[in-house]
Scaffold this motif. Sequence first.
Motif, mmCIF file in Angstrom:
data_model
loop_
_atom_site.group_PDB
_atom_site.id
_atom_site.type_symbol
_atom_site.label_atom_id
_atom_site.label_comp_id
_atom_site.label_asym_id
_atom_site.label_seq_id
_atom_site.Cartn_x
_atom_site.Cartn_y
_atom_site.Cartn_z
ATOM 1 N N UNK A 90 -4.154 2.510 10.387
ATOM 2 C CA UNK A 90 -3.414 2.323 9.136
ATOM 3 C C UNK A 90 -2.821 0.924 9.099
ATOM 4 N N UNK A 91 -2.129 0.553 10.161
ATOM 5 C CA UNK A 91 -1.626 -0.805 10.308
ATOM 6 C C UNK A 91 -0.549 -1.229 9.332
ATOM 7 N N UNK A 92 -0.004 -0.318 8.568
ATOM 8 C CA UNK A 92 1.021 -0.649 7.578
ATOM 9 C C UNK A 92 2.227 0.251 7.839
ATOM 10 N N UNK A 93 3.346 -0.328 8.288
ATOM 11 C CA UNK A 93 4.505 0.497 8.629
ATOM 12 C C UNK A 93 5.004 1.362 7.464
ATOM 13 N N UNK A 94 4.917 0.865 6.238
ATOM 14 C CA UNK A 94 5.376 1.649 5.093
ATOM 15 C C UNK A 94 4.482 2.869 4.872
ATOM 16 N N UNK A 95 3.176 2.693 4.965
ATOM 17 C CA UNK A 95 2.251 3.818 4.804
ATOM 18 C C UNK A 95 2.450 4.810 5.946
ATOM 19 N N UNK A 96 2.635 4.306 7.149
ATOM 20 C CA UNK A 96 2.889 5.185 8.290
ATOM 21 C C UNK A 96 4.167 5.979 8.069
ATOM 22 N N UNK A 97 5.220 5.328 7.566
ATOM 23 C CA UNK A 97 6.480 6.024 7.292
ATOM 24 C C UNK A 97 6.280 7.110 6.240
ATOM 25 N N UNK A 98 5.490 6.828 5.208
ATOM 26 C CA UNK A 98 5.201 7.837 4.181
ATOM 27 C C UNK A 98 4.439 9.017 4.789
ATOM 28 N N UNK A 99 3.476 8.712 5.643
ATOM 29 C CA UNK A 99 2.691 9.774 6.279
ATOM 30 C C UNK A 99 3.575 10.636 7.172
ATOM 31 N N UNK A 100 4.452 10.016 7.933
ATOM 32 C CA UNK A 100 5.360 10.772 8.797
ATOM 33 C C UNK A 100 6.301 11.644 7.973
ATOM 34 N N UNK A 101 6.812 11.104 6.872
ATOM 35 C CA UNK A 101 7.700 11.881 6.009
ATOM 36 C C UNK A 101 6.961 13.067 5.394
ATOM 37 N N UNK A 102 5.730 12.853 4.957
ATOM 38 C CA UNK A 102 4.937 13.938 4.371
ATOM 39 C C UNK A 102 4.643 15.012 5.411
ATOM 40 N N UNK B 161 6.406 15.656 8.136
ATOM 41 C CA UNK B 161 7.661 16.329 8.471
ATOM 42 C C UNK B 161 8.053 17.319 7.381
ATOM 43 N N UNK B 162 7.875 16.940 6.125
ATOM 44 C CA UNK B 162 8.211 17.840 5.016
ATOM 45 C C UNK B 162 7.323 19.081 5.048
ATOM 46 N N UNK B 163 6.049 18.913 5.331
ATOM 47 C CA UNK B 163 5.137 20.058 5.422
ATOM 48 C C UNK B 163 5.535 20.952 6.585
ATOM 49 N N UNK B 164 5.941 20.347 7.682
ATOM 50 C CA UNK B 164 6.357 21.109 8.853
ATOM 51 C C UNK B 164 7.634 21.878 8.558
ATOM 52 N N UNK B 165 8.577 21.264 7.870
ATOM 53 C CA UNK B 165 9.820 21.940 7.498
ATOM 54 C C UNK B 165 9.525 23.130 6.603
ATOM 55 N N UNK B 166 8.582 22.987 5.684
ATOM 56 C CA UNK B 166 8.212 24.084 4.800
ATOM 57 C C UNK B 166 7.685 25.268 5.571
ATOM 58 N N UNK B 167 6.913 25.020 6.604
ATOM 59 C CA UNK B 167 6.379 26.112 7.415
ATOM 60 C C UNK B 167 7.488 26.787 8.210
ATOM 61 N N UNK B 168 8.443 25.994 8.720
ATOM 62 C CA UNK B 168 9.529 26.572 9.496
ATOM 63 C C UNK B 168 10.369 27.504 8.640
ATOM 64 N N UNK B 169 10.658 27.108 7.392
ATOM 65 C CA UNK B 169 11.486 27.946 6.531
ATOM 66 C C UNK B 169 10.724 29.193 6.099
ATOM 67 N N UNK C 23 0.839 -1.197 0.000
ATOM 68 C CA UNK C 23 0.000 0.000 0.000
ATOM 69 C C UNK C 23 0.874 1.248 0.000
ATOM 70 N N UNK C 24 0.310 2.331 -0.479
ATOM 71 C CA UNK C 24 0.973 3.635 -0.464
ATOM 72 C C UNK C 24 0.029 4.651 0.155
ATOM 73 N N UNK C 25 0.615 5.702 0.673
ATOM 74 C CA UNK C 25 -0.157 6.763 1.306
ATOM 75 C C UNK C 25 -1.067 7.427 0.275
ATOM 76 N N UNK C 26 -2.332 7.506 0.587
ATOM 77 C CA UNK C 26 -3.317 8.149 -0.283
ATOM 78 C C UNK C 26 -3.611 9.527 0.291
#
Length: 72
Positions: free
Chosen positions: A47-59, A61-69, A2-5
């Motif tokens: 969610x129950x899928x570590x890969x989807x959870x990792x994608x969600x966390x990365x997304x 974090x990236x959104x949060x970094x964008x706000x910080x900059x 699965x992938x993050x939708x």
Amino acid sequence: MAHLDTSPRFPDPDAAFRLIVEAHRGLTEAASADLNARLVLLLANHIGDPQVLAEALAAAAAASEGRRSDRS
């Protein structure tokens, strides 16, 4: 695998947002943070899928970094 939708999935996104806001109404900052933490853990379990959870966390974090900059 699965992938993050990230496509819109709520029929009424404003109503979903209001539910979240109302859940926090009247809470202290600490209680609000606790609610957010419990909600994240519940949804991560759903969610129950570590890969989807990792994608969600990365997304997130990236959104949060964008706000910080943007604030710099």
